[in-house]
Design a protein around this motif. Structure first.
Motif, mmCIF file in Angstrom:
data_model
loop_
_atom_site.group_PDB
_atom_site.id
_atom_site.type_symbol
_atom_site.label_atom_id
_atom_site.label_comp_id
_atom_site.label_asym_id
_atom_site.label_seq_id
_atom_site.Cartn_x
_atom_site.Cartn_y
_atom_site.Cartn_z
ATOM 1 N N TYR A 16 7.356 12.094 -4.216
ATOM 2 C CA TYR A 16 7.802 11.563 -2.921
ATOM 3 C C TYR A 16 6.801 10.494 -2.551
ATOM 4 C CZ TYR A 16 8.393 11.005 2.090
ATOM 5 O OH TYR A 16 8.578 10.457 3.332
ATOM 6 N N GLY A 17 7.289 9.299 -2.191
ATOM 7 C CA GLY A 17 6.377 8.202 -1.900
ATOM 8 C C GLY A 17 6.740 7.430 -0.652
ATOM 9 N N GLU A 18 5.710 6.935 0.021
ATOM 10 C CA GLU A 18 5.872 6.046 1.167
ATOM 11 C C GLU A 18 5.096 4.765 0.874
ATOM 12 O OE1 GLU A 18 4.587 8.103 4.671
ATOM 13 O OE2 GLU A 18 6.225 9.576 4.590
ATOM 14 N N SER A 19 5.801 3.642 0.852
ATOM 15 C CA SER A 19 5.180 2.352 0.546
ATOM 16 C C SER A 19 5.317 1.413 1.729
ATOM 17 C CB SER A 19 5.830 1.716 -0.691
ATOM 18 O OG SER A 19 5.659 2.534 -1.830
ATOM 19 N N ALA A 38 0.876 -1.166 0.000
ATOM 20 C CA ALA A 38 0.000 0.000 0.000
ATOM 21 C C ALA A 38 0.914 1.216 0.000
ATOM 22 C CB ALA A 38 -0.899 -0.003 1.228
ATOM 23 N N ALA A 39 0.585 2.211 -0.818
ATOM 24 C CA ALA A 39 1.490 3.346 -0.975
ATOM 25 C C ALA A 39 0.741 4.665 -0.941
ATOM 26 C CB ALA A 39 2.269 3.222 -2.285
ATOM 27 N N THR A 40 1.451 5.683 -0.497
ATOM 28 C CA THR A 40 0.976 7.063 -0.566
ATOM 29 C C THR A 40 2.039 7.864 -1.295
ATOM 30 O OG1 THR A 40 -0.088 6.766 1.598
ATOM 31 C CG2 THR A 40 0.090 9.006 0.749
ATOM 32 N N SER A 41 1.630 8.550 -2.364
ATOM 33 C CA SER A 41 2.571 9.300 -3.199
ATOM 34 C C SER A 41 2.090 10.736 -3.344
ATOM 35 C CB SER A 41 2.697 8.661 -4.583
ATOM 36 O OG SER A 41 3.045 7.295 -4.499
ATOM 37 N N TRP A 42 3.052 11.653 -3.357
ATOM 38 C CA TRP A 42 2.731 13.076 -3.493
ATOM 39 C C TRP A 42 3.414 13.630 -4.745
ATOM 40 C CZ3 TRP A 42 3.476 10.686 1.117
ATOM 41 C CH2 TRP A 42 2.521 10.899 2.141
ATOM 42 N N PHE A 43 2.675 14.501 -5.469
ATOM 43 C CA PHE A 43 3.163 15.109 -6.714
ATOM 44 C C PHE A 43 2.861 16.612 -6.710
ATOM 45 C CE2 PHE A 43 1.887 10.778 -7.432
ATOM 46 C CZ PHE A 43 2.841 10.244 -8.279
ATOM 47 N N ASP A 44 3.708 17.365 -7.376
ATOM 48 C CA ASP A 44 3.482 18.793 -7.579
ATOM 49 C C ASP A 44 2.212 18.968 -8.423
ATOM 50 O OD1 ASP A 44 3.506 21.462 -8.290
ATOM 51 O OD2 ASP A 44 5.529 21.444 -9.122
ATOM 52 N N ALA A 45 1.175 19.587 -7.843
ATOM 53 C CA ALA A 45 -0.109 19.714 -8.543
ATOM 54 C C ALA A 45 -0.005 20.598 -9.777
ATOM 55 C CB ALA A 45 -1.163 20.267 -7.588
#
Length: 248
Positions: free
Chosen positions: A225-228, A145-152
């Motif tokens: 940036y991601g957290e898995s 399961a992952a949470t990823s963030w991107f420049d909108a």
């Protein structure tokens, strides 16, 4: 075998399950039979009901199996080897180990970047970012399961594209990022949260491997940036020698 810790707030059955699970991770033979409940109860200094609860939790995870009239055995479950290197990709990393690999979008939202996310993406604090929550499976088994963030401002369509493709890499290609590499990775082990227990079909006390990574494009600009969180009994993280890698 470690002594159980009493009055710590951690249920004894969870501690028993953790120790059995750790034994599996450190190399007990597949299909080996566990000692009888009475013997395990004596070893751990608990009653048989506590041992039974621990075994039931591990059966639910698929680590153990009960055979009528024979006892309880370690399942023959080979862990997947997931490479973490210059180019870390879920599908290609497991292509020789699983027949099918897929990703599913669980949720997405646009929000002001918290300070640590802004720093990772080289953005001003509070800049809008897109947060994706995803679930990846291999042969229909939940793996991470992952949470990823991107420049909108740069990747405004990433959520809709991921919903269609099930792939971060394929989505980024459609947004003009033909390649990206891993700038840094951190790894730690921890107990699964209640959310990850549900997403990864784990039992209370299960261990997940948490990775935190920053990916950059060829110009050195942060892409994500991601957290898995990986189910530790299903996946072995393999840190590759980046200097020895060649571009593909």
């Amino acid at each position: 075998m470690k002594a159980l810790q009493r009055r710590t707030g951690i249920a004894l059955w969870r501690q028993v399950a953790d120790q059995i699970r750790q034994s599996v991770l450190t190399g007990l033979a597949a299909n080996e039979r566990l000692p009888a409940e009475a013997e395990l109860a004596s070893r751990f200094g608990v009653n048989r009901h506590t041992v039974r609860s621990a075994i039931a939790a591990l059966e639910k995870e698929g680590i153990l199996r009960a055979e009528q009239g024979r006892g309880t055995f370690l399942n023959d479950r080979k862990r997947l080897r997931y490479p973490i290197g210059q180019r870390t990709r879920f599908s290609s990393g497991l292509e020789d180990q699983a027949r099918t690999r897929s990703g599913r979008l669980l949720s997405s939202e646009t929000l002001p970047a918290p300070p640590h996310i802004a720093k990772a993406l080289s953005l001003p604090s509070g800049a809008p970012v897109i947060k994706l929550s995803t679930l990846s499976t291999a042969d229909a088994v939940p793996i991470s399961a992952a949470t990823s963030w991107f420049d909108a401002s740069r990747f405004g369509e990433i959520a809709s594209l991921y919903a269609k493709t099930g792939s971060i890499t394929a989505s980024l290609v459609r947004l003009g990022v033909e390649d990206y590499t891993r700038k840094s990775t951190g790894v730690e082990a921890r107990h699964a949260s209640s959310e990850d227990l549900d997403l990864l079909a784990l039992s209370p006390g299960a261990i997940v491997l948490l990775t935190r990574g920053i990916d950059i494009d060829p110009a050195g600009r942060p892409v994500l940036y991601g957290e898995s969180r990986f189910a530790a009994d299903r996946v072995e993280l393999v840190i590759e020698n980046q200097a020895a890698e060649t571009p593909t």
